[in-house]
Scaffold this active site. Structure first.
Site, PDB file in Angstrom:
ATOM      1  N   LYS A 237       0.851  -1.214   0.000  1.00  0.00           N
ATOM      2  CA  LYS A 237       0.000   0.000   0.000  1.00  0.00           C
ATOM      3  C   LYS A 237       0.873   1.245   0.000  1.00  0.00           C
ATOM      4  CE  LYS A 237      -1.721   1.526   4.101  1.00  0.00           C
ATOM      5  NZ  LYS A 237      -1.445   2.929   4.452  1.00  0.00           N
ATOM      6  N   ASN A 238       1.825   1.285   0.933  1.00  0.00           N
ATOM      7  CA  ASN A 238       2.602   2.513   1.091  1.00  0.00           C
ATOM      8  C   ASN A 238       3.619   2.711  -0.029  1.00  0.00           C
ATOM      9  OD1 ASN A 238       1.087   3.000   3.310  1.00  0.00           O
ATOM     10  ND2 ASN A 238       2.634   2.398   4.808  1.00  0.00           N
TER      11      ASN A 238
ATOM     12  N   ARG B  40      -4.384  10.114   4.850  1.00  0.00           N
ATOM     13  CA  ARG B  40      -3.243  10.978   5.102  1.00  0.00           C
ATOM     14  C   ARG B  40      -2.408  11.203   3.834  1.00  0.00           C
ATOM     15  NH1 ARG B  40      -0.311  14.395   8.400  1.00  0.00           N
ATOM     16  NH2 ARG B  40       1.861  14.132   7.865  1.00  0.00           N
TER      17      ARG B  40
ATOM     18  N   CYS C  15      -5.478   7.675   9.749  1.00  0.00           N
ATOM     19  CA  CYS C  15      -5.687   7.019  11.038  1.00  0.00           C
ATOM     20  C   CYS C  15      -5.317   7.981  12.161  1.00  0.00           C
ATOM     21  CB  CYS C  15      -4.809   5.775  11.132  1.00  0.00           C
ATOM     22  SG  CYS C  15      -5.433   4.393  10.171  1.00  0.00           S
TER      23      CYS C  15
ATOM     24  N   ARG D 177      -0.536  14.939  13.346  1.00  0.00           N
ATOM     25  CA  ARG D 177       0.212  14.587  12.130  1.00  0.00           C
ATOM     26  C   ARG D 177       0.332  15.843  11.268  1.00  0.00           C
ATOM     27  NH1 ARG D 177      -1.811   8.809   9.949  1.00  0.00           N
ATOM     28  NH2 ARG D 177       0.149   8.881   8.813  1.00  0.00           N
ATOM     29  N   PRO D 178       1.234  16.748  11.656  1.00  0.00           N
ATOM     30  CA  PRO D 178       1.350  18.000  10.905  1.00  0.00           C
ATOM     31  C   PRO D 178       1.932  17.765   9.506  1.00  0.00           C
ATOM     32  CG  PRO D 178       3.061  17.860  12.592  1.00  0.00           C
ATOM     33  CD  PRO D 178       2.199  16.647  12.756  1.00  0.00           C
TER      34      PRO D 178
ATOM     35  N   ASP E 163       4.017  20.306   8.210  1.00  0.00           N
ATOM     36  CA  ASP E 163       4.991  21.397   8.103  1.00  0.00           C
ATOM     37  C   ASP E 163       6.222  21.025   7.275  1.00  0.00           C
ATOM     38  OD1 ASP E 163       5.381  19.627  10.350  1.00  0.00           O
ATOM     39  OD2 ASP E 163       7.026  20.906  10.989  1.00  0.00           O
TER      40      ASP E 163
ATOM     41  N   ASP F 146       4.551   0.643  12.022  1.00  0.00           N
ATOM     42  CA  ASP F 146       3.362  -0.049  11.511  1.00  0.00           C
ATOM     43  C   ASP F 146       3.304  -1.515  11.944  1.00  0.00           C
ATOM     44  OD1 ASP F 146       2.815   2.315  10.276  1.00  0.00           O
ATOM     45  OD2 ASP F 146       3.353   1.670   8.262  1.00  0.00           O
TER      46      ASP F 146
ATOM     47  N   ILE G  19       7.607   6.991  16.933  1.00  0.00           N
ATOM     48  CA  ILE G  19       7.244   7.724  15.701  1.00  0.00           C
ATOM     49  C   ILE G  19       5.959   8.518  15.897  1.00  0.00           C
ATOM     50  CG2 ILE G  19       6.765   7.507  13.215  1.00  0.00           C
ATOM     51  CD1 ILE G  19       9.613   6.628  13.962  1.00  0.00           C
TER      52      ILE G  19
ATOM     53  N   ARG H 165      -8.335  -0.490   4.709  1.00  0.00           N
ATOM     54  CA  ARG H 165      -7.423   0.499   4.118  1.00  0.00           C
ATOM     55  C   ARG H 165      -6.103  -0.132   3.727  1.00  0.00           C
ATOM     56  NH1 ARG H 165      -8.080   5.935   7.369  1.00  0.00           N
ATOM     57  NH2 ARG H 165      -6.685   6.505   5.703  1.00  0.00           N
TER      58      ARG H 165
HETATM   59  C1  EPZ Z   1       4.034   6.898   6.372  1.00  0.00           C
HETATM   60  O1  EPZ Z   1       3.213   7.931   6.929  1.00  0.00           O
HETATM   61  C2  EPZ Z   1       3.144   5.690   6.249  1.00  0.00           C
HETATM   62  N1  EPZ Z   1       2.041   5.995   5.366  1.00  0.00           N
HETATM   63  C3  EPZ Z   1       2.631   5.271   7.619  1.00  0.00           C
HETATM   64  O2  EPZ Z   1       1.897   4.070   7.456  1.00  0.00           O
HETATM   65  C4  EPZ Z   1       3.835   4.993   8.522  1.00  0.00           C
HETATM   66  O3  EPZ Z   1       3.360   4.728   9.821  1.00  0.00           O
HETATM   67  C5  EPZ Z   1       4.752   6.218   8.569  1.00  0.00           C
HETATM   68  O4  EPZ Z   1       5.138   6.600   7.222  1.00  0.00           O
HETATM   69  C6  EPZ Z   1       6.023   5.995   9.356  1.00  0.00           C
HETATM   70  O5  EPZ Z   1       6.724   4.913   8.834  1.00  0.00           O
HETATM   71  C7  EPZ Z   1       2.209   5.948   4.049  1.00  0.00           C
HETATM   72  O6  EPZ Z   1       3.277   5.685   3.540  1.00  0.00           O
HETATM   73  C8  EPZ Z   1       1.024   6.225   3.207  1.00  0.00           C
HETATM   74  P1  EPZ Z   1       5.923  10.323   8.483  1.00  0.00           P
HETATM   75  P2  EPZ Z   1       3.713   9.419   6.950  1.00  0.00           P
HETATM   76  O7  EPZ Z   1       5.752  11.587   7.746  1.00  0.00           O
HETATM   77  O8  EPZ Z   1       4.501   9.682   5.717  1.00  0.00           O
HETATM   78  C9  EPZ Z   1       5.964  13.659  11.903  1.00  0.00           C
HETATM   79  C10 EPZ Z   1       0.123   2.577   7.825  1.00  0.00           C
HETATM   80  O9  EPZ Z   1      -0.342   2.017   8.833  1.00  0.00           O
HETATM   81  N2  EPZ Z   1       5.813  14.655  10.834  1.00  0.00           N
HETATM   82  O10 EPZ Z   1       7.192   9.565   8.308  1.00  0.00           O
HETATM   83  O11 EPZ Z   1       2.560  10.255   7.257  1.00  0.00           O
HETATM   84  C11 EPZ Z   1       4.665  12.862  12.092  1.00  0.00           C
HETATM   85  O12 EPZ Z   1       3.750  13.590  12.875  1.00  0.00           O
HETATM   86  C12 EPZ Z   1       0.518   4.028   7.862  1.00  0.00           C
HETATM   87  O13 EPZ Z   1       0.256   1.993   6.735  1.00  0.00           O
HETATM   88  C13 EPZ Z   1       5.901  16.003  11.147  1.00  0.00           C
HETATM   89  O14 EPZ Z   1       6.131  16.391  12.291  1.00  0.00           O
HETATM   90  O15 EPZ Z   1       4.696   9.371   8.187  1.00  0.00           O
HETATM   91  C14 EPZ Z   1       5.146  11.593  12.737  1.00  0.00           C
HETATM   92  O16 EPZ Z   1       5.301  11.782  14.097  1.00  0.00           O
HETATM   93  C15 EPZ Z   1       0.124   4.734   9.098  1.00  0.00           C
HETATM   94  N3  EPZ Z   1       5.724  16.923  10.152  1.00  0.00           N
HETATM   95  C16 EPZ Z   1       6.523  11.394  12.089  1.00  0.00           C
HETATM   96  O17 EPZ Z   1       6.887  12.673  11.525  1.00  0.00           O
HETATM   97  C17 EPZ Z   1       5.475  16.548   8.858  1.00  0.00           C
HETATM   98  O18 EPZ Z   1       5.311  17.420   7.990  1.00  0.00           O
HETATM   99  C18 EPZ Z   1       6.559  10.327  11.006  1.00  0.00           C
HETATM  100  O19 EPZ Z   1       5.653  10.630  10.003  1.00  0.00           O
HETATM  101  C19 EPZ Z   1       5.393  15.176   8.555  1.00  0.00           C
HETATM  102  C20 EPZ Z   1       5.574  14.250   9.553  1.00  0.00           C
END
Ligand code: EPZ
Length: 417
Positions: free
Chosen positions: A22-23, A92, A116, A121-122, A124, A304, A326, A396
């Site tokens: 998926k991802n 997301r 989810c 989940r900002p 920024d 995950d 995370i 999902r």
């Molecule tokens: C991806 O989400 C995955 N989703 C998530 O899988 C996975 O849990 C996550 O990466 C971490 O491995 C997809 O690939 C579609 P991140 P993503 O940006 O990209 C913070 C599942 O179950 N952050 O790496 O949204 C954020 O809040 C899903 O399949 C900021 O602060 O994850 C978090 O604490 C759920 N500012 C951390 O970084 C930002 O602009 C990691 O988020 C972006 C993120």
């Protein structure tokens, strides 16, 4: 309303194919916007998140259609640059359309994405990256407008190696003019897969899989055919299922090298693991608690896989400790698991599991995707029948979890009630 019914207590024996990731597939669907012609994405899993991504593409005026396990996308008709908030709310990763859409249209309007509920989940880092490539960003009441008449390559530093922000930056950078360097990039396999897709389209990308990625922007590039890589989290879920129920199972079409940290935890628990090409065999008998499991960016233990692995640890002798580094709030499954008799105490980002307590079938509700999978994994080890509601979350990310568990020898079925 769908309910997953699982009768626990059976040792598992069987084998199953692992679905496409998926991802991995989601950013590739977004990347198709940068192709001159039609992209063909083979082995694209049938999931509600993939349907939502296809809906976004259609909403933008593109063509996106499914032919069995393939999804065909043509960005030729792109005529809109606003993603409706209803679609942004659905998942997301709708935010990863920002980069390629901005590169193609010069202006994008979207709202804060849903997904989810795992804590704040900002976005920024995504917006900061667009700014570094020359865009202006305006945020007003949850509505975001990003403008750049022409994106220019630049240096993007990510304070955290966010998966989505790395993908968004790579996509915007490919559609920009000039060279972009991403510093402190995410190193997840999904990043490497996206880089392979972009390279096959004709965008020079190097360094994917390391913390420093460079992308040579070209604006648009050629179309390509890509087979989606196996889903490492679906594989981790099946491995956790085997650890929970006990028995011996074989997973086919997996990338064992993407599962290093998960296999290491299972080995510490005493499971026997055999890897042969693209298959993994696991044999689980009496298991013991592993050392502390800390979720970390890849190659660390994946967040995950934390919920299903926690469920597997319910059966392990001793005390297991999980630290979720995370997401701020990713233990919703713990209180549901306690309904089965599990002894789990959570405090902030730490969960402590007193293992080997008797588990009894219970009525439970999934509150997020991987938490839902965790309930199923635990139900396999419980005495009697469990009923799991909230399957919209599970859909999902898992094509057909009941069938997969049946392939592995479990008594599991989905019923509509
Ligand atoms: C991806 O989400 C995955 N989703 C998530 O899988 C996975 O849990 C996550 O990466 C971490 O491995 C997809 O690939 C579609 P991140 P993503 O940006 O990209 C913070 C599942 O179950 N952050 O790496 O949204 C954020 O809040 C899903 O399949 C900021 O602060 O994850 C978090 O604490 C759920 N500012 C951390 O970084 C930002 O602009 C990691 O988020 C972006 C993120």
């Amino acid at each position: 309303m769908g309910i997953l019914r699982i009768r626990g207590g059976n040792r598992l024996k069987g084998e199953t194919w692992i679905q496409g990731s998926k991802n991995g597939a989601l950013p590739i669907l977004a990347a198709s916007l940068l192709a001159e012609g039609e992209s063909e994405i083979v082995g694209c899993p049938r999931l509600s998140d993939i349907d939502a991504a296809m809906q976004i593409l259609r909403e933008l005026g593109c063509r996106a259609k499914r032919q069995e396990d393939r999804v065909l996308v043509s960005g030729a008709g792109l005529s809109r640059s606003e993603i409706p908030s209803g679609l942004m709310q659905k998942m997301r990763s709708s935010v990863i359309f920002l980069g390629p859409l901005l590169a193609r249209t010069g202006e994008v309007t979207l709202s804060l994405p849903g997904g989810c509920e795992l804590g704040p989940r900002p976005v920024d880092l995504h917006l900061g990256a667009m700014r570094a490539l020359g865009a202006e960003v305006e945020e007003r009441g949850g509505c975001i407008t990003v403008r750049a008449s022409r994106l220019k390559g630049g240096k993007v530093y990510l304070r955290f190696p966010s998966v989505g922000a790395t993908e968004n930056t790579m996509l915007a950078a490919a559609g920009a003019m000039g060279k972009t360097t991403i510093i402190n990039a995410a190193r997840e396999p999904e990043i490497v897969e996206l880089a392979e897709f972009l390279k096959a389209m004709g965008f020079p990308v190097s360094g994917a899989g390391t913390a420093l990625i460079t992308v040579e922007g070209r604006g648009r590039a050629g179309n390509t055919v890509h087979r989606v890589w196996p889903d490492r989290i679906a594989a981790a879920t099946c491995l956790s299922a085997a650890a929970s129920a006990g028995g011996e199972v074989r997973l086919l079409r997996v990338c064992p090298e993407h599962l290093g940290s998960v296999l290491s935890v299972l080995s510490q628990m005493g499971a026997r693991i055999g890897v042969e090409g693209d298959s993994i065999r696991i044999r689980a008998e009496r298991l013991k608690a592993p050392g502390p499991v800390l979720t970390e960016p890849y190659p660390g233990f994946p967040t995950d896989a934390q919920p299903p692995m926690m469920a597997a640890c319910l059966r392990a002798e001793g005390i297991s400790v999980f630290v979720e580094n995370i997401f701020e709030s990713r233990f919703h499954h713990a209180s549901e698991l306690c309904r089965m008799g599990a002894d789990i105490r959570t405090e902030g980002r730490t969960a402590v599991i007193i293992g080997h307590r008797p588990l009894y079938g219970a009525e439970m509700t999934a509150h997020d995707l991987r938490g839902g999978a965790a309930l199923a994994v635990a139900a396999l080890a419980a005495e009697g029948e469990s009923r799991i509601a909230g399957l919209d979350y599970v859909d999902r990310g898992y094509e057909d979890l009941a069938r997969t568990l049946r392939d592995l020898g479990a008594e599991a079925e989905r019923v509509e009630e």
